[in-house]
Motif scaffolding. Sequence first.
Motif, short mmCIF file in Angstrom:
data_model
loop_
_atom_site.label_atom_id
_atom_site.label_comp_id
_atom_site.label_asym_id
_atom_site.label_seq_id
_atom_site.Cartn_x
_atom_site.Cartn_y
_atom_site.Cartn_z
N ASN A 106 0.81 -1.22 0.00
CA ASN A 106 0.00 0.00 0.00
C ASN A 106 0.85 1.27 0.00
N LYS A 107 1.16 1.76 -1.22
CA LYS A 107 2.00 2.97 -1.32
C LYS A 107 1.29 4.22 -0.84
N ALA A 108 -0.06 4.26 -1.00
CA ALA A 108 -0.79 5.45 -0.55
C ALA A 108 -0.66 5.60 0.97
N ILE A 159 9.56 5.09 -14.65
CA ILE A 159 8.15 4.86 -14.99
C ILE A 159 7.61 4.01 -13.86
N LEU A 160 6.75 4.58 -13.05
CA LEU A 160 6.34 3.92 -11.80
C LEU A 160 4.87 3.54 -11.80
N ASN A 161 4.17 3.81 -12.89
CA ASN A 161 2.76 3.44 -12.92
C ASN A 161 2.44 2.64 -14.18
N GLY A 162 2.06 1.38 -13.96
CA GLY A 162 1.80 0.47 -15.08
C GLY A 162 0.60 0.92 -15.90
N THR A 163 -0.43 1.40 -15.21
CA THR A 163 -1.65 1.81 -15.91
C THR A 163 -1.34 2.93 -16.91
N CYS A 164 -0.62 3.95 -16.47
CA CYS A 164 -0.30 5.08 -17.37
C CYS A 164 0.59 4.64 -18.51
N GLY A 189 -6.68 -5.53 -14.14
CA GLY A 189 -6.33 -5.47 -12.69
C GLY A 189 -5.13 -4.58 -12.40
N TYR A 190 -4.75 -3.69 -13.33
CA TYR A 190 -3.58 -2.83 -13.11
C TYR A 190 -3.94 -1.58 -12.31
N ALA A 191 -5.15 -1.08 -12.56
CA ALA A 191 -5.50 0.24 -12.02
C ALA A 191 -5.88 0.17 -10.55
N GLU A 192 -5.75 1.31 -9.88
CA GLU A 192 -6.18 1.42 -8.48
C GLU A 192 -7.71 1.36 -8.42
N ALA A 193 -8.24 1.09 -7.20
CA ALA A 193 -9.69 1.05 -7.03
C ALA A 193 -10.29 2.34 -7.59
N PHE A 197 -6.20 8.04 -9.24
CA PHE A 197 -4.86 8.01 -8.63
C PHE A 197 -3.79 7.68 -9.67
N ASP A 198 -4.13 6.81 -10.61
CA ASP A 198 -3.17 6.45 -11.66
C ASP A 198 -3.01 7.59 -12.64
N ILE A 199 -4.13 7.97 -13.28
CA ILE A 199 -4.03 8.87 -14.44
C ILE A 199 -3.72 10.31 -14.06
N TYR A 202 -1.00 10.66 -9.03
CA TYR A 202 -0.81 10.55 -7.57
C TYR A 202 -0.16 9.23 -7.17
N ASP A 203 -0.53 8.15 -7.87
CA ASP A 203 0.07 6.85 -7.54
C ASP A 203 1.58 6.90 -7.79
N THR A 204 1.98 7.51 -8.89
CA THR A 204 3.42 7.67 -9.16
C THR A 204 4.06 8.51 -8.05
N HIS A 206 3.10 8.81 -4.94
CA HIS A 206 3.21 8.02 -3.70
C HIS A 206 4.47 7.16 -3.74
N LYS A 207 4.68 6.52 -4.90
CA LYS A 207 5.85 5.63 -5.01
C LYS A 207 7.14 6.44 -5.00
N LEU A 208 7.11 7.58 -5.68
CA LEU A 208 8.31 8.42 -5.72
C LEU A 208 8.69 8.89 -4.31
N PRO A 301 7.56 -6.01 -14.57
CA PRO A 301 6.13 -5.73 -14.48
C PRO A 301 5.80 -4.86 -13.26
N GLY A 302 5.11 -3.76 -13.51
CA GLY A 302 4.84 -2.80 -12.43
C GLY A 302 3.50 -2.98 -11.78
N ALA A 303 2.67 -3.86 -12.29
CA ALA A 303 1.34 -4.05 -11.72
C ALA A 303 0.83 -5.42 -12.13
N GLY A 304 -0.31 -5.80 -11.54
CA GLY A 304 -0.90 -7.11 -11.86
C GLY A 304 -0.74 -8.05 -10.67
N1 HSE Z 1 -2.22 1.03 -10.18
C1 HSE Z 1 -0.83 0.76 -10.08
C2 HSE Z 1 -0.19 0.83 -11.44
C3 HSE Z 1 -0.62 -0.60 -9.48
O1 HSE Z 1 -0.91 0.87 -12.44
O2 HSE Z 1 1.03 0.86 -11.52
C4 HSE Z 1 0.80 -0.88 -9.15
O3 HSE Z 1 1.23 -0.13 -8.08
#
Ligand code: HSE
Length: 442
Positions: A106-108, A159-164, A189-193, A197-199, A202-204, A206-208, A301-304
């Motif tokens: 949980n990066k958030a 590149i820290l977000n798989g969805t983007c 199943g890549y995107a956050e709930a 947050f992805d697009i 913000y998710d990037t 959080h990880k950064l 792979p960054g997500a899944g």
């Molecule tokens: N939603 C995130 C992503 C999941 O697309 O990278 C992985 O942290």
Amino acid sequence: MSDPLKLGLAGLGTVGISALQRLLAKENTLAVKAGRTIKVKAITARSRNKDRGVDLSQFQWFDDPVAMAKSPDIDVFVELIGGDSGPAEEAVRTALMAGKHVVTANKALLAKHGNELARLAEENNVSLNFEAAVAGGIPVIKSMRESLASNEISRVYGILNGTCNYILTKMEDEGLSFDACLSEAQRLGYAEADPTFDIEGYDTAHKLAILTSIAFGSEIEANSIFVEGITSITQTDISAADDLGFRIKLLGVAMKTDTGIEQRVHPTMVPKESAIAQISDVTNAVAIEGDAVGSITLSGPGAGGDATASAVIADIVDIARGLQIIPLGRATEALEPYERARMRAHEGGYYIRLRVTDKPGVFASIAKRMAEQAISLESIVQKKPRHKSDPKSAVSANRDMPQDLVLITYMTTEKAVRAAIEAIEKDGHIVAPPQVIRIERL
Ligand code: HSE
Ligand code: NDP
């Protein structure tokens, strides 16, 4: 062999179910590697009756993750619920205070409460492991915190977000619309709930924030990150980037500057021939620049579900082996307060796309505004209007209709670019919000 390590698994969604299936399927191998059996004892999720394709009757069920976090029947609380507050936060705190090790993806949560949770883990002499929280299956936390311990790190980016990355790749390769690509990333199943947050970046961010703390030994500080997402990127930008020898990637960058630490997340033009430009689909990449090793790039792979479960289980195996590493790579009391470099001082090249009325003098007026800010232009191109496939930029071919002007600057500052654009907007020649994409020379 020692006693089994007993797990409580909170969250049975994309990552939770993959982790559970893998722990069951690999029980014997993991026992040999860890020197003891790893057993899931208890589970919790929101809905008890959902069919998850796994027989759950052998596990103790908890309706409340907080109750599970303090159960005497578990040694490790595995948090795969998500969210920076609510049940995930409360349960993680409870588990640490009850002397349980915690593994989380949980990066958030860590971006918001990481300093405090790391302190709680230290005080209670337990692990707080979070390899899966940054870049999914890539072992970047271990690499930076442990393998590169003797390095002074000057920059970390990636590149820290798989969805983007998935969306940008599909838009570029297949000309698909933003919305179609996002739906597919959600289905996989890549995107956050909440995919905002992805697009929106913000998710990037959080990880950064987590990477920055480990890289520079500073407190986690997510609120000071300059964040721009990818929602304004159009097919016009993607094709202009292609013509100019670039690709557009959502990058997170943290670097030491003379005035502090610069942390920024934004769509970025990267040279097509750079290593980072080759990273496609859901793949992530993290580049770390250290004084001993030079530059190291990790990609994967960054997500899944499966990739992320791989990192979750590695963290569990460390605990089973008795390996306890301080969460942020140094005691929380030894972390430096975060010193923020102002974004206005950022230096770099810029791509600027202006939708202008096609009248005599407009070109000259824009060039003058740039010159007033001492911005030197590498190129200026009038783009033909695009049609149909790009609803965000569609205009007719009528000569009186607005045209796109694409400018590429040499090195300049964020402050100068903002001032020039403000002046151009006041001049009244542009008919849509300007598009500004920073260029990273890698
Ligand atoms: N939603 C995130 C992503 C999941 O697309 O990278 C992985 O942290
Ligand atoms: P999902 O939304 O697929 O799963 C979340 C799970 O949490 C569900 O099983 C849900 O229950 C459960 N849950 C929600 N609220 C509660 C509650 N109050 N009490 C108990 N359980 C609850 O999320 P993901 O598996 O995708 O993500 C989990 C974590 O992993 C997040 O922090 C995410 O950021 C992170 N992560 C995700 C990656 C990915 O690729 N998906 C990659 C890297 C990290 P129910 O099923 O009953 O609704």
